[in-house]
Scaffold this active site. Structure first.
Site, PDB file in Angstrom:
ATOM      1  N   GLY A  46     -16.621   0.030  19.199  1.00 45.73           N
ATOM      2  CA  GLY A  46     -16.988   0.939  20.412  1.00 45.73           C
ATOM      3  C   GLY A  46     -15.628   1.706  20.629  1.00 45.73           C
ATOM      4  N   SER A  52      -8.692   2.674  24.256  1.00 53.30           N
ATOM      5  CA  SER A  52      -8.396   1.219  23.763  1.00 53.30           C
ATOM      6  C   SER A  52      -7.519   1.537  22.621  1.00 53.30           C
ATOM      7  CB  SER A  52      -9.306   0.136  23.878  1.00 53.30           C
ATOM      8  OG  SER A  52     -10.631   0.621  23.129  1.00 53.30           O
ATOM      9  N   GLY A  75     -22.370   7.957  21.821  1.00 56.92           N
ATOM     10  CA  GLY A  75     -22.308   7.525  23.215  1.00 56.92           C
ATOM     11  C   GLY A  75     -23.462   6.280  23.262  1.00 56.92           C
ATOM     12  N   SER A 124     -22.426   0.246  13.892  1.00 58.49           N
ATOM     13  CA  SER A 124     -21.653  -1.098  13.732  1.00 58.49           C
ATOM     14  C   SER A 124     -22.577  -1.911  12.727  1.00 58.49           C
ATOM     15  CB  SER A 124     -21.485  -1.817  14.984  1.00 58.49           C
ATOM     16  OG  SER A 124     -21.194  -2.858  14.845  1.00 58.49           O
ATOM     17  N   HIS A 144     -24.248  -2.009  25.533  1.00 56.81           N
ATOM     18  CA  HIS A 144     -24.396  -3.140  26.291  1.00 56.81           C
ATOM     19  C   HIS A 144     -25.710  -3.881  26.553  1.00 56.81           C
ATOM     20  CE1 HIS A 144     -20.476  -1.610  27.460  1.00 56.81           C
ATOM     21  NE2 HIS A 144     -20.126  -2.627  28.520  1.00 56.81           N
ATOM     22  N   HIS A 169     -15.354  -7.435  25.733  1.00 55.15           N
ATOM     23  CA  HIS A 169     -15.359  -6.567  27.016  1.00 55.15           C
ATOM     24  C   HIS A 169     -16.340  -6.501  27.763  1.00 55.15           C
ATOM     25  CE1 HIS A 169     -13.641  -2.911  29.121  1.00 55.15           C
ATOM     26  NE2 HIS A 169     -13.138  -3.889  29.711  1.00 55.15           N
ATOM     27  N   ASP A 170     -16.113  -6.125  29.073  1.00 53.78           N
ATOM     28  CA  ASP A 170     -17.441  -6.253  30.292  1.00 53.78           C
ATOM     29  C   ASP A 170     -18.351  -7.284  30.130  1.00 53.78           C
ATOM     30  OD1 ASP A 170     -16.501  -3.438  30.665  1.00 53.78           O
ATOM     31  OD2 ASP A 170     -17.745  -2.766  28.919  1.00 53.78           O
TER      32      ASP A 170
END
Length: 216
Positions: A46, A52, A75, A124, A144, A169-170
């Site tokens: 991501g 990051s 996106g 991915s 997500h 993350h998240d």
């Protein structure tokens, strides 16, 4: 005391497009510096516009390893037109679809970190399917939905070396955050339940886990 980036690296992080708060970014950086001591690549899933990635790349530079970043650059779900996190500046004016790759490259260039990053442009699961190299760190920060978060975990967590770090993350335990953070939360719980990972720290929505056993 956790490792911290130099002021110019932190400024590049803050100037880049993205959604990660500074406190979580500093936690990513400290984890990346620690994981870099294993002498293995540091990988994130991501990329978006490289916010990051700046931190991973600088940590990789300090360790003399490479930072790898995986993204198709079209996106994720919540970044598409009509959604809260959509940025019209990331849309290709000719094709009318999102393309964050040019912005990502500008981010790295401005930070002076291009030579420390390998950008893996693709989906991915496709890249993970042929990956064979052990990794010092895997940072899951992609789609997500359960489909995407699970595929990222299953594709990349097995490559975290013994003593290496898995970052998710998240992570939002509240069911009200179903769209933005429940899938990463379920991945985080799965990692803990596997017996392969032990939690090291939590900063905001970021979880840091260490590979301490087999059986991802």
């Amino acid at each position: 005391m956790p490792a911290a980036p130099e002021s110019e690296i932190l400024a590049a992080f803050e100037a880049a497009k993205g959604f990660m708060p500074v406190a979580e970014g500093l936690a990513v950086y400290a984890a990346a510096v620690e994981a870099g001591r294993l002498g293995l690549p540091l990988l994130e899933v991501g990329t978006y516009c490289g916010r990051s990635t700046v931190l991973l790349a600088d940590a990789a530079r300090r360790a003399g390893v490479s930072a790898l970043t995986v993204d198709h650059h079209r996106g994720s779900e919540e970044q598409q037109p009509g959604w809260e996190y959509h940025d019209p500046e990331t849309v290709d004016p000719e094709l009318g679809v999102m393309d964050t790759l040019p912005t990502f490259r500008r981010t790295l260039y401005r930070a002076g970190l291009e030579e420390h990053v390998v950008a893996l442009v693709g989906r991915s699961p496709q890249i993970a399917a042929f990956w064979r190299t052990p990794l010092g760190l895997v940072f899951i920060d992609g789609g997500h939905t359960d489909e995407h978060a699970t595929a990222d975990y299953e594709g990349w967590a097995p490559h975290v070396a013994e003593g290496g770090l898995l970052l998710v993350h998240d992570v939002f335990p509240d069911p009200q955050d179903e769209f933005t953070g429940q899938a990463p939360y379920r991945v985080y719980l799965r990692a803990l339940a596997s017996g392969a990972f032990t939690e090291v720290s939590a900063t905001g929505s970021l979880r840091v886990l260490r590979r301490t056993g087999p059986g991802v």
